[in-house]
Design a protein around this motif. Structure first.
Motif, PDB file in Angstrom:
ATOM      1  N   ASP A 177      30.459 -14.405  -2.870  1.00  0.00           N
ATOM      2  CA  ASP A 177      31.371 -13.303  -2.544  1.00  0.00           C
ATOM      3  C   ASP A 177      32.047 -12.690  -3.764  1.00  0.00           C
ATOM      4  OD1 ASP A 177      30.839 -13.549   0.148  1.00  0.00           O
ATOM      5  OD2 ASP A 177      32.601 -14.802   0.546  1.00  0.00           O
ATOM      6  N   SER A 215      32.430 -10.488  -6.891  1.00  0.00           N
ATOM      7  CA  SER A 215      31.769  -9.310  -7.447  1.00  0.00           C
ATOM      8  C   SER A 215      31.936  -9.220  -8.956  1.00  0.00           C
ATOM      9  CB  SER A 215      32.283  -8.033  -6.783  1.00  0.00           C
ATOM     10  OG  SER A 215      33.672  -7.896  -6.996  1.00  0.00           O
ATOM     11  N   VAL A 254      37.127 -10.630  -5.353  1.00  0.00           N
ATOM     12  CA  VAL A 254      36.416 -10.789  -4.087  1.00  0.00           C
ATOM     13  C   VAL A 254      36.812  -9.614  -3.206  1.00  0.00           C
ATOM     14  CG1 VAL A 254      36.281 -13.314  -4.244  1.00  0.00           C
ATOM     15  CG2 VAL A 254      38.239 -12.256  -3.128  1.00  0.00           C
TER      16      VAL A 254
END
Length: 126
Positions: free
Chosen positions: A112, A114, A29
């Motif tokens: 959130d 990635s 994140v």
């Protein structure tokens, strides 16, 4: 991540529906790498409520976690799938160690995240 990863949402939904708290996961994140085990939201909420209940100063907040824990991501629209991951025995990986050392309870917005991997990352001195 603007559109949550469908596979990650499916994994979270399976944890929610099966009640398992054994799925190890590591997520990236903004600003952190967090590793731990997925837990159903109801289990996570109950555990946080227990910790807060044991604290004289934080006890009033326990009811917020015990309430509304009626199902997967209780505050999301029905059929939308989980929007949060609930990790326990979780650590933020920083340098050569994890914080907190004993693991904590984290709620992470799936949007959130990635990147992620199955498994609980740890460090070794060897």
């Amino acid at each position: 991540m603007t559109k949550p990863d469908g596979l990650l949402v499916d994994i979270a939904a399976m944890v929610e529906s099966g009640g398992s708290n054994q799925m190890p996961l590591t997520v990236v994140v903004p600003g952190a790498v967090i590793t731990g085990r997925l837990a159903p939201e109801s289990v996570w909420r109950q555990r946080v409520a227990e910790v807060l209940e044991a604290s004289e100063h934080l006890k009033p907040f326990a009811s917020l976690f015990a309430a509304d824990a009626t199902g997967p991501n209780a505050r999301t629209a029905p059929g939308a799938g989980p929007t949060y991951l609930h990790l326990h025995v979780a650590r933020i990986l920083q340098g050569s160690f994890g914080l907190p050392h004993t693991g904590g309870m984290y709620r992470i917005a799936i949007a959130d995240i990635s990147s992620w991997t199955v498994g609980d990352l740890s460090y070794s001195d060897q």
